[in-house]
Design a protein around this motif. Structure first.
Motif, PDB file in Angstrom:
ATOM      1  N   HIS A 157       0.917  -1.266  -0.062  1.00  0.00           N
ATOM      2  CA  HIS A 157       0.106  -0.035  -0.149  1.00  0.00           C
ATOM      3  C   HIS A 157       0.880   1.142  -0.044  1.00  0.00           C
ATOM      4  CE1 HIS A 157      -3.063   2.741   1.069  1.00  0.00           C
ATOM      5  NE2 HIS A 157      -2.332   3.224   2.083  1.00  0.00           N
TER       6      HIS A 157
ATOM      7  N   ARG B 152       2.450   1.695  -3.306  1.00  0.00           N
ATOM      8  CA  ARG B 152       1.494   2.119  -4.609  1.00  0.00           C
ATOM      9  C   ARG B 152       1.001   3.678  -4.440  1.00  0.00           C
ATOM     10  NH1 ARG B 152      -1.142  -2.877  -3.395  1.00  0.00           N
ATOM     11  NH2 ARG B 152      -2.582  -1.663  -1.941  1.00  0.00           N
ATOM     12  N   ASN B 153       1.174   4.184  -2.960  1.00  0.00           N
ATOM     13  CA  ASN B 153       0.689   5.462  -2.912  1.00  0.00           C
ATOM     14  C   ASN B 153       1.713   6.594  -2.326  1.00  0.00           C
ATOM     15  OD1 ASN B 153      -2.498   5.458  -2.620  1.00  0.00           O
ATOM     16  ND2 ASN B 153      -1.767   3.273  -1.708  1.00  0.00           N
TER      17      ASN B 153
END
Length: 353
Positions: A80, A83-84
């Motif tokens: 996560h 990805r961010n």
């Protein structure tokens, strides 16, 4: 700045990783860092999944992700974060080397774990390790990420009042005179065989305060010693309050074969206990023979060190004073300052490494 300080399966784990993580949080309590301890909306993956069905995000919001374990929850946080574009810190409390000799079949599984750790830690924007020894191990894997050392520290405040537990604990476990002790999980990597063999060769009372496995997951060595210990060795099992251990014991003996730093050693030192350690590389970084500890390699050297301490109260006092000074160098104030600097660096708000 809002930082996720995540310990996967925190309510089920025990040992040094739990202590180190909780010390990080205690160290950050007096800083301007806002700490969140779970990445999941609602506190659990299940609750986060339910929230996701209503359109809410699965993950909470934070500026930096800091994971202390290596399991699937930590892997989900890492993915996560990548990805961010959230800065990712992975704390290397686990190595293949300290995984071996921990429980049944752990030594056989260590090579596969090493391959996983190489891949897992390489995802980080910064890997934190407690010692140069651990950094050198990860460099040899090799881990493809910047690696930085930062002490696990010692929470001296959590040990206050340890003296008051002395008589009750000694009576409870029927130990007396000058007691040689260790604290932590009872496993061979921590020097279990050495501890017991030295006990067989001396007339001290020995006590190991900490949990041990007795089921099928226990190693043959652990089961052998725990089920049939020398007459002068007591295995206490899990202790509700670690202060009872440090109050009851007199000489802290820690013959660990592999260690990334040794929080329990620092705790014993914070209590002013004379300490006898195995002479391994990681302890050379932090502790000096004859100043804040004695070091030994063979069973005979451990026995000799214990006898020297028994026969020389002045040596015990001098080493205890040196130990307190060493522990003070690893205070939570130091940990808090270092962690805050790291968070700001990875978030682009401070000087680079």
């Amino acid at each position: 700045m809002r930082v996720l300080n995540y310990l996967e399966l925190e309510d089920r784990l025990r040992g040094g990783i739990v202590t180190a993580t909780r010390q990080q949080r205690a160290a950050l309590a007096d800083t301007d860092v806002e700490v969140v301890t779970t990445p999941w909306q609602g506190g659990t993956p299940f609750a986060a999944g339910k929230a996701r069905l209503t359109g809410a995000p699965f993950f909470r919001e934070y500026d930096v992700a800091h994971c202390n374990t290596i399991g699937p929850g930590s892997l989900a946080v890492a993915r996560h974060a990548k990805r961010n574009d959230i800065p990712l810190i992975l704390h290397a409390h686990t190595t293949a080397e300290d995984f071996a000799d921990s429980f049944r079949f752990s030594t056989q599984a260590a090579p596969a774990l090493k391959r996983y750790l190489k891949w897992f830690y390489s995802q980080a924007d910064r890997v934190l390790v407690p010692s140069q020894y651990t950094k050198d191990l990860l460099d040899s894997y090799p881990v493809d990420a910047p690696i930085q050392t930062i002490t696990n520290g010692v929470d001296a405040a959590s040990l206050e009042g340890y003296e008051s537990f002395r008589e009750e604990t000694r009576e409870r476990f029927d130990i007396d005179d000058l007691v040689v002790f260790s604290v932590g999980e009872v496993i061979e990597r921590k020097g279990l065989t050495t501890f017991c063999r030295v006990a067989q060769d001396t007339d001290f009372d020995f006590a190991w305060f900490g949990p041990y496995e007795s089921g099928p997951q226990a190693s043959k060595t652990t089961k052998r010693w725990v089920e049939d210990p020398p007459e002068n060795v007591t295995f206490t099992g899990y202790m509700d309050d670690k202060r009872a251990a440090f109050g009851a014991g007199d000489i802290y003996m820690f013959p660990a074969k592999v260690e990334n730093q040794g929080i329990a050693v620092l705790e014993a030192m914070a209590c002013g206990k004379p300490v006898v350690l195995r002479d391994i590389d990681v302890f050379d970084e932090f502790f000096t023979d004859g100043e804040d500890c004695l070091k030994a390699e063979t069973d005979a050297e451990f026995a000799d060190a214990l006898e020297r301490l028994r026969d020389d109260p002045d040596l015990r006092e001098r080493l205890g004073e040196g130990a307190r000074d060493t522990a003070a160098e690893h205070s939570l104030d130091v940990v808090g300052d270092r962690l805050t600097d790291v968070y700001r660096e990875v978030a682009g708000k401070g000087d680079a490494l």
